[in-house]
Motif scaffolding. Sequence first.
Motif, mmCIF file in Angstrom:
data_model
loop_
_atom_site.group_PDB
_atom_site.id
_atom_site.type_symbol
_atom_site.label_atom_id
_atom_site.label_comp_id
_atom_site.label_asym_id
_atom_site.label_seq_id
_atom_site.Cartn_x
_atom_site.Cartn_y
_atom_site.Cartn_z
ATOM 1 N N ALA A 133 -22.333 50.706 11.516
ATOM 2 C CA ALA A 133 -21.492 50.649 12.498
ATOM 3 C C ALA A 133 -20.449 49.778 12.895
ATOM 4 C CB ALA A 133 -22.432 51.146 13.922
ATOM 5 N N VAL A 134 -19.410 49.824 13.502
ATOM 6 C CA VAL A 134 -18.393 48.949 13.640
ATOM 7 C C VAL A 134 -17.874 48.840 15.113
ATOM 8 C CG1 VAL A 134 -17.632 49.064 11.329
ATOM 9 C CG2 VAL A 134 -16.579 50.698 13.199
ATOM 10 N N GLY A 135 -18.743 49.409 16.226
ATOM 11 C CA GLY A 135 -18.723 49.366 17.328
ATOM 12 C C GLY A 135 -18.595 47.834 18.116
ATOM 13 N N LEU A 136 -18.063 47.464 18.912
ATOM 14 C CA LEU A 136 -18.157 46.178 19.663
ATOM 15 C C LEU A 136 -18.889 46.204 21.062
ATOM 16 C CD1 LEU A 136 -14.735 44.546 18.710
ATOM 17 C CD2 LEU A 136 -16.878 44.213 17.482
ATOM 18 N N ALA A 137 -19.552 45.159 21.417
ATOM 19 C CA ALA A 137 -20.223 45.090 22.824
ATOM 20 C C ALA A 137 -18.982 45.188 23.561
ATOM 21 C CB ALA A 137 -20.980 43.827 22.792
ATOM 22 N N GLY A 138 -17.812 44.899 23.401
ATOM 23 C CA GLY A 138 -16.588 45.007 24.114
ATOM 24 C C GLY A 138 -15.853 46.204 24.306
ATOM 25 N N ASP A 139 -16.524 47.163 23.753
ATOM 26 C CA ASP A 139 -15.762 48.673 23.518
ATOM 27 C C ASP A 139 -15.705 49.387 24.771
ATOM 28 O OD1 ASP A 139 -14.708 48.213 20.944
ATOM 29 O OD2 ASP A 139 -16.181 49.428 20.089
ATOM 30 N N ARG A 140 -16.550 48.927 25.774
ATOM 31 C CA ARG A 140 -16.594 49.487 27.141
ATOM 32 C C ARG A 140 -17.213 50.945 27.005
ATOM 33 N NH1 ARG A 140 -11.932 46.502 27.841
ATOM 34 N NH2 ARG A 140 -10.339 48.192 27.417
ATOM 35 N N ILE A 141 -18.233 51.017 26.106
ATOM 36 C CA ILE A 141 -18.751 52.354 26.212
ATOM 37 C C ILE A 141 -19.556 52.694 27.385
ATOM 38 C CG2 ILE A 141 -19.039 52.143 23.400
ATOM 39 C CD1 ILE A 141 -22.112 52.008 24.210
ATOM 40 N N HIS A 142 -19.643 53.772 27.709
ATOM 41 C CA HIS A 142 -20.086 54.320 29.073
ATOM 42 C C HIS A 142 -19.139 53.764 30.244
ATOM 43 C CE1 HIS A 142 -24.467 55.073 27.360
ATOM 44 N NE2 HIS A 142 -23.449 55.317 26.541
ATOM 45 N N ALA A 143 -18.333 53.180 30.069
ATOM 46 C CA ALA A 143 -17.350 52.788 31.153
ATOM 47 C C ALA A 143 -16.135 53.353 30.874
ATOM 48 C CB ALA A 143 -17.336 51.214 30.993
ATOM 49 N N PRO A 144 -15.117 52.975 31.978
ATOM 50 C CA PRO A 144 -13.814 53.236 31.967
ATOM 51 C C PRO A 144 -13.128 52.674 30.928
ATOM 52 C CG PRO A 144 -14.326 53.007 34.203
ATOM 53 C CD PRO A 144 -15.519 52.288 33.545
ATOM 54 N N ASN A 145 -11.872 53.150 30.505
ATOM 55 C CA ASN A 145 -10.925 52.471 29.315
ATOM 56 C C ASN A 145 -11.853 52.123 28.007
ATOM 57 O OD1 ASN A 145 -8.848 52.615 31.221
ATOM 58 N ND2 ASN A 145 -9.941 50.832 32.209
ATOM 59 N N GLU A 146 -12.683 52.990 27.917
ATOM 60 C CA GLU A 146 -13.555 53.084 26.121
ATOM 61 C C GLU A 146 -12.346 52.948 25.388
ATOM 62 O OE1 GLU A 146 -16.467 55.944 25.434
ATOM 63 O OE2 GLU A 146 -16.597 55.366 23.370
ATOM 64 N N LYS A 147 -12.680 51.907 24.139
ATOM 65 C CA LYS A 147 -11.529 51.825 23.263
ATOM 66 C C LYS A 147 -12.268 51.387 21.710
ATOM 67 C CE LYS A 147 -12.094 47.166 22.709
ATOM 68 N NZ LYS A 147 -12.667 46.578 21.637
ATOM 69 N N VAL A 148 -11.711 51.652 20.852
ATOM 70 C CA VAL A 148 -12.216 51.028 19.578
ATOM 71 C C VAL A 148 -11.111 50.499 18.838
ATOM 72 C CG1 VAL A 148 -11.419 53.023 18.049
ATOM 73 C CG2 VAL A 148 -13.820 52.107 17.556
ATOM 74 N N GLU A 149 -11.588 49.508 18.001
ATOM 75 C CA GLU A 149 -10.514 48.698 17.210
ATOM 76 C C GLU A 149 -10.108 49.630 16.014
ATOM 77 O OE1 GLU A 149 -9.182 45.815 18.342
ATOM 78 O OE2 GLU A 149 -10.377 45.941 20.139
ATOM 79 N N ILE A 150 -8.853 50.059 15.753
ATOM 80 C CA ILE A 150 -8.701 50.751 14.462
ATOM 81 C C ILE A 150 -8.956 50.023 13.182
ATOM 82 C CG2 ILE A 150 -6.918 52.178 13.581
ATOM 83 C CD1 ILE A 150 -5.477 52.356 16.337
ATOM 84 N N PRO A 151 -8.403 48.708 13.230
ATOM 85 C CA PRO A 151 -8.962 47.972 11.897
ATOM 86 C C PRO A 151 -10.376 48.289 11.472
ATOM 87 C CG PRO A 151 -7.559 46.850 13.358
ATOM 88 C CD PRO A 151 -7.936 48.055 13.975
#
Lengths: 461, 461
Positions: free
Chosen positions: B422-440
């Motif tokens: 997996a390539v998610g980050l702790a800072g991806d704001r999952i479960h929170a507003p403004n969830e994002k992912v780093e495209i690279p």
Amino acid sequence: MNDVVRYIAAHRDAFLSDLTEWLSIPSVSGDPARAGDVRRSAEWLAAHLRRTGFPTVEVWETGGHPAVFAEWPAADAAAPAALVYGHHDVQPVEPLDEWETDPFAPVQRGDRLIGRGTSDDKGQIFFHTLGLRAGLAASGASAPPVTLKLLVEGEEESGSVHFADLLRERRDRLACDVVVISDTTMWAEDVPSMCTGMRGLTEAELTVRGPDTDLHSGSFGGAVPNPLHALATMVAALHDADGRVTLPGFYDDVIPLTDDERVLFAKLPFDEDAWLRTAGNSRAAYGEAGYTTLERVWARPTAEVNGMWGGHTGPGGKTIVPREAHAKISFRLVAGQDPARVQEQFRAWAAAHTPPGVAVEVRIPGGGVRPCFSPIDSPGVRAARAAMERAFGTEILFTREGGSGPEADLADVLGAPLVFLAVGLAGDRIHAPNEKVEIPLLLKGAEAAAYLWDELAAALR
Amino acid sequence: MNDVVRYIAAHRDAFLSDLTEWLSIPSVSGDPARAGDVRRSAEWLAAHLRRTGFPTVEVWETGGHPAVFAEWPAADAAAPAALVYGHHDVQPVEPLDEWETDPFAPVQRGDRLIGRGTSDDKGQIFFHTLGLRAGLAASGASAPPVTLKLLVEGEEESGSVHFADLLRERRDRLACDVVVISDTTMWAEDVPSMCTGMRGLTEAELTVRGPDTDLHSGSFGGAVPNPLHALATMVAALHDADGRVTLPGFYDDVIPLTDDERVLFAKLPFDEDAWLRTAGNSRAAYGEAGYTTLERVWARPTAEVNGMWGGHTGPGGKTIVPREAHAKISFRLVAGQDPARVQEQFRAWAAAHTPPGVAVEVRIPGGGVRPCFSPIDSPGVRAARAAMERAFGTEILFTREGGSGPEADLADVLGAPLVFLAVGLAGDRIHAPNEKVEIPLLLKGAEAAAYLWDELAAALR
């Protein structure tokens, strides 16, 4: 048969008739709809005390229900003053359908008088009026041998909320050398006894704080302090393996039980199994090592956790490290202990026992209640015991009470020793349906009261 | 630039465009009004997997929202089978006014793709489709080197309530040699890492009973056992002075951390102060002696009290000895531990630690969750690490997770080792507003996925 006994026997029916009239007034202080009845009860008592011969009788207003004050000075201005305390208000009568008779239409059945207030406390106040008249009739005197004061409050069954204020306001009028409390019980009908003390009380709330918010125990559990663990550790540390309270200095001020007291306590026919049944069918007696159950309840101080909470307490699971944890703790105090000092000891203990990584807050909601205690060899207790022994014709044993009422305020504000003269029984069903009093005991109470003022005059002079 | 990288670069825009279309379906499994959207999401994914080339694609009904299953057999019938797990449902988006963009109209800003589900978990499932096509393009093969299965559930964000049943029903179709989980995070963008385990869980409720009713602490306090004291004593005894859990045998089955793992954990740039801030500003790290904070959270079992209650918990004082006291306790379990065995240990511990004069009841609400763990030198982990290292060009470190999800059911029911890619980050704001992912990182995920099947085929053959 002496003159006192003869007088009491001759006036028994009138006494019961008057008492029945008073008991018929439903002076339930906890029921706002009965406020007028509580006032009628005060006025009825005031009128009766005037008829009894008290030169001064006043109904005293408080922030709530009225109290009755009466005073009859001794002929000898140097005689000591005694204040009798009791209350004219009564408990509610619900559940009404469990009463076998009308609670406010007292009924005699054999030796019993059944009705609300018969034992707690109208009957026990009332025996003083008969006792006083019997004593005067027997001695032929026109005034009692002590300056006799009565204070009969109207809010005892609803927390005596205005009582301490009343005492402070009227301190001068109430000044006395001894306070006689007639609102307790004896061990048993065939084991007459006197109470010599009541435990005091101080309360505290302990809060343990950890993180700012509840944490997911998967993400953080095992790596940060858990406030509930910390609280449990503190509560568990309140007692040592001998069941002794661990606050440094906690026992320093405790007046130890004397050998005489322990011997007299041990004479009481105590059935521990029966007692455990009254203790909600507790599975076992448990407490401070080296003391009997009665000694633990009456004469030893305690720390009890009355409530504890924190984290998820609803149905199902919630795997959190909670942000905070709480405990309500109270200390029962005995002779010699000072609530303020125990509060300081608890604060110091909590600071010293704070586990790492949490913050602890101690909140003390009030000043507490001082314990009250009269040594069994004090003049007042000796005099009252002598009066009781003359009336009952047998050895009077000693008890104490584990809880506390407005009595501590009396000792505290008036600075006078307390003496407990009462003839109620644990089985009188006070606060319950079908309250009753044993009429022969009421008459014994009157007889003891008749002797009491001579004994006190001699002892305190 | 190799063929895989070239393929991914060439198909980047189409990948993001397709992903954006999928992300636009608001598949919020926790919102009954969105049930139709969750189904649309499943059907969209199924259609896309067919376009990707999977010969078998099925939408599987459950008692709740549907899952998607796909299978692409290896050309070589003797090749191992791998199952990729993820989920197509997403978290609710409230509070909506804290979103800077429409959560279901994904937006690219620089290297970021912003929207609900970009990281958790649609983005991470989706990189597998690109990775698989890139691998096939680079090798020129018409089928993957392993039999590749996908299982993408639709209820992960609402507790995976029907997932274990689904696994059991479809066990034969899901049979595999390794499960690849793509629903976790890496340590940091510049510190790529792999999860190798999750803690398990078992819960218990402890009830301590004393008297049948609350008792007046004045009348009984100090002479009968207090259930809150008893509970506090038990809870305090759950850990020793070193923070170790005192259940006999609790650590017997724990697979200890290897020196290699400890060295690799220690390479992670861990800032304890920053971590404490994420732990609700906890005042200090605290846990089992001899372990670091990360080791405690990831690799050591715990006992946590999640809730505790009894007696008077409302405002003001109530001086009682309460009739009963309660605690909710949970144990996080690690590699080697069995929830059923810990439950037995806890029952035995509670019986042995029951204080005198109280009764203790232990209620265990369910079977618990097994821990899952893949040793770092196991073939699956080595293969996945090699694939990650080829993609990221740097050493891949190891992490674990302190909590547990449906992954444990996968390992349990399918009897296959888990590998976390997996390539998610702790800072991806999952479960929170403004969830994002780093495209690279998504593209690195695709690249690692492209290498993974070769690596696994070689490692597991």
